[in-house]
Structures are given as structure tokens and as C-alpha cells.
Design an enzyme around this catalytic site. Structure first.
Site, mmCIF file in Angstrom:
data_model
loop_
_atom_site.group_PDB
_atom_site.id
_atom_site.type_symbol
_atom_site.label_atom_id
_atom_site.label_comp_id
_atom_site.label_asym_id
_atom_site.label_seq_id
_atom_site.Cartn_x
_atom_site.Cartn_y
_atom_site.Cartn_z
ATOM 1 N NE ARG A 94 -4.016 1.901 0.765
ATOM 2 C CZ ARG A 94 -4.972 2.173 -0.199
ATOM 3 N NH1 ARG A 94 -4.953 1.798 -1.354
ATOM 4 N NH2 ARG A 94 -6.118 2.976 0.352
ATOM 5 C CB THR A 369 -9.029 -0.788 -7.765
ATOM 6 O OG1 THR A 369 -9.095 0.286 -6.755
ATOM 7 C CG2 THR A 369 -8.317 -1.871 -7.007
ATOM 8 N N GLY A 461 -13.521 -1.337 -7.291
ATOM 9 C CA GLY A 461 -14.705 -0.599 -6.834
ATOM 10 C C GLY A 461 -14.517 0.237 -5.595
ATOM 11 N N GLY A 462 -13.722 0.474 -4.965
ATOM 12 C CA GLY A 462 -13.453 1.342 -3.793
ATOM 13 C C GLY A 462 -14.176 0.408 -2.839
HETATM 14 N N1 GLY Z 1 -8.396 2.899 -3.565
HETATM 15 C C1 GLY Z 1 -9.247 2.150 -3.075
HETATM 16 C C2 GLY Z 1 -8.942 1.405 -1.805
HETATM 17 O O1 GLY Z 1 -7.930 1.182 -1.731
HETATM 18 O O2 GLY Z 1 -9.879 0.526 -1.380
#
Ligand code: GLY
Length: 560
Positions: A94, A369, A461-462
């Protein structure tokens, strides 16, 4: 006369088209991704004797060339790995907040969030983690040489690929809008002419960057010319990322979060993604309910899963963030069966609960994503979700480097201490701090049966990722649905606040929508939720079954 390169690209395209089907079978390996070129790269690596990690790393680098809206080396993500005879592990790559980031960096002088500022410009960019994550995974678990798994992506960028219809439409819209310069130039040839559908699309600057990564591994990105140029670009254009940020970035191997559903084991991503914890909390809630009298896709079914999602998302908002900055997250409690039973005991099957606005709120976030799933002939399985946050991330990048930078800083709680009814959340675990990882919803998951990989799944999909992965797993494990059908089945999403029940407008029956509204829900339609990429291991017929969501225009499940 047709050139050798064009002929290669054309034949490759035909080959890929010939293999794209709703559901695909493979005896020795399977790769399912959002892009057919990338799936083919992964399969070729398996055929050359690579293992699932080699194929996953090669697929990820290939997606950074062919799926620029989400595939990346300028973003970050998560990998869940289930080797056949060892424990499941995960790699956290991340992005992190730069060392110069501050809690109030997106606020005006009155301490109010400047709308959109956390998703725009170079201050929205988190320190990229993808190259470090893929390198760590390969160093520890890969089999082929690093240079051999990176080379295919160099070739794709250097020789070019046929520009897909989807990308050609993006190119046109960038050319007609005030898109950032990098995006405006991304799909042009050397003379500056905009490329059309089917044209040969080359990316020489990206090929150079990938070649440096191929030759120098992790250092090819975080040190040397790439790091120098990235830091200079940041400095010249108001960004915060420095050479120190790049040198200090580390991907981390973390323990997977584990749950069970009946006789199945579920392994998914632990914080800083909220995906695994929320997924397991939801599956535990479902397991504690007798579902025999609740038919799939009935009004009670949608009501129930909405209430389950509402509760898990409320807990997500309250408790989850980067574990390196929050040592008191109650993960054992959130993933326990008794906690789930207690959460479920307050569900009224006739009426929607209230999402109490005085407590929490949520932001919707980027949905561009991408997920891919891989399995090799030995049964080693890999589930990867990675992202730039929004489509094409910040839209910015150095033309000398050729890759897009994320806008992942938008996943932090931007206005600490302030939570409202709709969009803002201000809880502490996910406030901005230098060097901290922003909370994610990515949910790369592997379900095991009798200790072996059974279902490899994930989605973009966030925040809707968690909901769509949850419903797909439930459809397979509880309702015995084939993978392809489970992926295509109607999905809904509820994330506590805003108190909206999002549903796929062409899939959910209007009668069900009305019935849910009468129960007190607030239905809101969307064209589509999720873009799931899954593999099932059919242990009776000894075959891998792969399925790419039909909502993915260029996706493909390819087996061999
Ligand atoms: N940017 C989308 C996530 O990390 O959930």
C-alpha cells in the site's frame, strides 16, 4: 506491407480474442485479469515453468502497460498468497503518506476540507509501493529470474499493443477536456497524433523505466535515475514526495486475516486494508443466520445482506486504519463469531435499521482498482488487487518516466475529528500522518477447502469491493453457484453512511427495489458494481475454472 511488430501484435490480439470466454477451463494453470494481454503474459510465464508468484508479478507489470487506468507501478496494493504446502501469507504494498504530509494538508484556513483537494494534483500522491511489493514477493517466493518475469512488460511497452476500443474512447475524451498534460499525451504517437481504436500504441518512456526495474530490481525504481526524476518532478510541480520517501519505502509481509464459513477457510487482506476484516465479519454474520428460508435474490435476501453490510461498514469506520499507527485495533473481536451473532441479533427482518449520522459517515472512493487471480500446476494460488485509486490516478506523471501517479491520499480521512451525515468521516485510526498507509477496501481473497485453494477472487470498486466480493463468495459457498454465475449475479452495496442502498439498475427487479424502499431503505441505482476476476478449483473433475466479469471490456480468463 505489414511490419514484423504489427504482425506480432495482430496475431497476439487474435489469439487472445480466441481464448476469451465467459468461463474458461485449464488443467495446468489459470490467469484471470482485467486485460487479455496481461492474462496471456501470466500464462506464458506459467508455461515456461514459472510458479504462480512469477505469473502474478509478470501479470502485474503487464497491466501497468496495457491497463493504465488501474494497472500500475505508480500506485500500490495487496497480494494474498496460498502456497500449496505452506501457510498463507500476504504482501502489503500500500502507498504511504509522504514524510512532509500533515493532518490538515487538505483544509482551508477555517479548517474545512477544500472539496476535491485530496484527490487532485501532486499532493494527492502517496509514495508508490507496487514495485517494492512485487519485488519482495518474487524474492521470497518466485522461481524464475526476476529479469525474465519483467521482460514481457518491457516488450509490450516497447513494441506496442493494439489500442483497445475502451482506451481509444478514454483517449478521445482526454483530448477534448482539460485533462492533465500527461493524460492528454498518453495515447498519442511520436508526432502528437491521437491514436484511434486498433492503432499500435507504444510507450517508450515506460519501457525505459521498466527496463531499469528489470535490470536493478527494487532499486531500479526507488534509487537511481527513476527516483531522481520522480523527486525532481515532485519538487518542480508542488508535490511532497522526496528521495528519502522513496528510499525508505518498504513493502511488508503480513499475516493474512483468517475466518471460516461452515467447512471453508477464508484468507484475506489484513489492515491497512479493511477488506479482509469486514468480509469475515459479514460472512460470520451470515453463518449465524438460518438461510434455508431466504431464497437467493429475494427481497428478504437483499434486506438481510444490506443490514449485514451496514453493520460491518460502521465497524470499519470506527476501528480500522494502518496497524503500524494503531496498536489497539480490536481485530480478534471484529472477526469473532460471538461478535457477529451480537451484531445480527439487532436486525429486524421487516424494517431497515437507521445509520446513525451522529456517529459515522463514509466517503465513496475511487473504483478503478483492478484485480487478478492466478493458480499454477502445483496448486499455488495468488490473489492480487492493486490500484491508482481513481481512474488514471492523479492523471499526472513525469513524461520522462512514462507512468501515472496515484491519488491515494484521498483514502485518508481528510478532516480529522469531523464526521457528517453524508460524505465525511473524521475518526482517528485513518487520519493523515507522515509515513502512514491510508485505509483501503481492497479484498484479495482465497477460500480454501480441506486446506487447499478452492476459490480465488477479488474486485475493483472502492468500498463496493468488500460488498461485491462478499456476495460472490456467499453465492458460491452458500448457494452452490458456479463461479461465472456468481460473478454475474446482481450485486448491491451499503456502506453505513450515506444511508444509500446502491444496486445495479439493469439487474435488480423493480418490484424488489420498491419492496426494499417500503422497508425503509434508500435505493440508488448504478450501472454496475464490481468487476470480479475469479478462479474455482474443481477438485472432482481436476480442472481450474476461470471467469472474468462480463463488465470488464478487455478482461480475460486464460487457462492451459
Ligand atoms: N483506492 C481504493 C482502495 O484502496 O480501497
Amino acid at each position: 506491407m505489414i511490419s514484423k511488430t504489427s504482425y506480432f501484435v495482430f496475431s497476439f490480439f487474435l489469439l487472445v480474442l480466441a481464448t476469451v470466454k465467459a468461463q474458461t477451463y485449464g488443467k495446468h494453470g489459470m490467469v484471470v485479469s482485467d486485460d487479455a494481454y496481461a492474462s496471456q503474459v501470466g500464462i506464458t510465464i506459467l508455461q515456461k515453468g514459472g510458479n504462480a508468484i512469477d505469473a502474478a508479478v509478470a501479470t502485474a507489470f503487464a497491466l501497468s502497460v496495457t491497463l493504465p487506468q488501474a494497472g500500475n507501478i505508480g500506485g500500490g496494493g495487496f497480494m494474498v498468497y496460498m502456497p500449496k504446502n505452506r501457510d498463507v501469507t500476504t504482501i502489503d504494498f500500500r502507498e504511504k503518506a509522504p514524510l512532509l504530509a500533515t493532518e490538515d494538508m487538505f483544509l482551508n484556513e477555517d479548517g474545512i476540507l477544500i472539496p476535491g483537494s485530496n484527490h487532485t494534483g501532486l499532493k494527492s500522491v502517496g509514495v508508490p509501493g507496487t514495485v517494492a511489493g512485487l519485488y519482495l514477493a518474487h524474492q521470497k517466493y518466485g522461481k524464475l529470474l526476476w529479469r525474465d518475469v519483467v521482460q514481457p512488460s518491457v516488450d509490450l511497452a516497447q513494441n506496442g499493443v493494439s489500442l483497445s476500443y475502451t482506451l481509444a474512447t478514454h483517449a478521445k475524451s482526454f483530448s477534448e477536456s482539460d485533462a492533465p498534460v500527461f493524460l492528454n499525451n498518453l495515447f498519442r504517437d511520436e508526432s502528437g497524433t491521437l491514436l484511434d481504436f486498433g492503432a499500435l500504441w507504444k510507450q517508450p518512456a515506460l519501457a525505459n523505466t521498466l527496463a531499469l526495474i528489470k535490470d536493478h530490481g527494487r532499486d531500479g525504481f526507488y534509487k537511481g535515475p527513476v527516483a531522481e526524476e520522480l523527486a525532481a518532478f515532485m519538487k518542480d510541480h508542488g508535490g511532497l514526495i522526496s528521495k528519502q520517501d522513496l528510499i525508505e519505502y518498504e513493502a511488508i509481509e503480513r499475516q493474512a486475516v483468517k475466518g471460516t464459513y461452515k467447512s471453508y477457510d477464508i484468507y484475506s487482506m489484513s489492515p491497512p486494508s479493511s477488506g479482509g476484516v469486514a468480509l469475515i465479519e459479514m460472512m460470520n454474520m451470515m453463518e449465524s443466520i438460518n438461510l434455508d428460508s431466504i431464497p437467493f435474490n429475494s427481497t428478504p435476501y437483499f434486506h438481510l445482506i444490506t443490514e449485514v453490510m451496514r453493520r460491518a461498514f460502521a465497524d470499519r469506520a470506527e476501528f480500522l486504519g494502518d496497524p503500524d499507527f494503531n496498536d489497539d485495533m480490536p481485530l480478534d473481536q471484529l472477526t469473532s463469531k460471538t461478535f457477529a451473532q451480537n451484531r445480527v441479533s439487532h436486525i429486524n427482518m421487516d424494517k431497515a435499521s437507521l445509520s446513525d449520522p451522529s456517529k459515522f459517515g463514509q466517503l465513496y472512493d475511487g473504483n478503478n482498482t483492478t484485480h487478478f487471480s492466478v493458480i499454477d500446476k502445483s496448486g499455488n494460488a495468488v490473489s492480487v488487487t492493486y490500484t491508482l485509486e481513481q481512474s488514471y490516478g492523479s492523471g499526472m506523471g513525469s513524461p520522462k518516466l512514462g507512468f501515472l501517479l496515484n491519488n491515494e491520499m484521498g483514502d485518508f480521512n481528510p478532516q480529522f475529528g469531523y464526521t457528517d451525515t453524508g460524505w465525511l468521516i473524521g475518526t482517528a485510526p485513518n487520519k493523515i500522518e507522515p509515513g502512514k498507509r491510508m485505509l483501503s477496501s481492497m479484498t484479495p481473497t482465497i477460500v480454501a477447502k480441506n486446506g487447499l485453494p478452492y476459490l480465488i477472487i477479488g474486485s475493483p470498486g472502492g468500498r463496493t469491493i468488500i460488498s461485491t466480493v462478499f456476495q460472490t463468495i456467499l453465492a458460491v459457498l452458500q448457494y452452490d453457484m458456479p463461479i461465472h454465475q456468481a460473478i454475474e449475479a446482481v450485486k448491491i452495496h451499503h456502506q453505513w453512511l450515506p444511508d444509500d442502498l446502491i444496486y445495479e439498475k439493469y439487474k435488480l427487479s423493480p418490484n424488489v427495489v420498491s419492496a426494499l424502499e417500503e422497508m425503509g431503505h434508500h435505493p440508488v441505482s448504478r450501472d454496475q458494481l464490481g468487476r470480479l476476476m475469479g478462479i474455482i478449483v474443481d477438485d472432482i473433475n481436476k480442472v481450474y475454472v476461470g471467469a472474468a466479469d462480463s463488465s470488464s471490456p478487455d478482461g480475460a480468463a486464460i487457462g492451459y
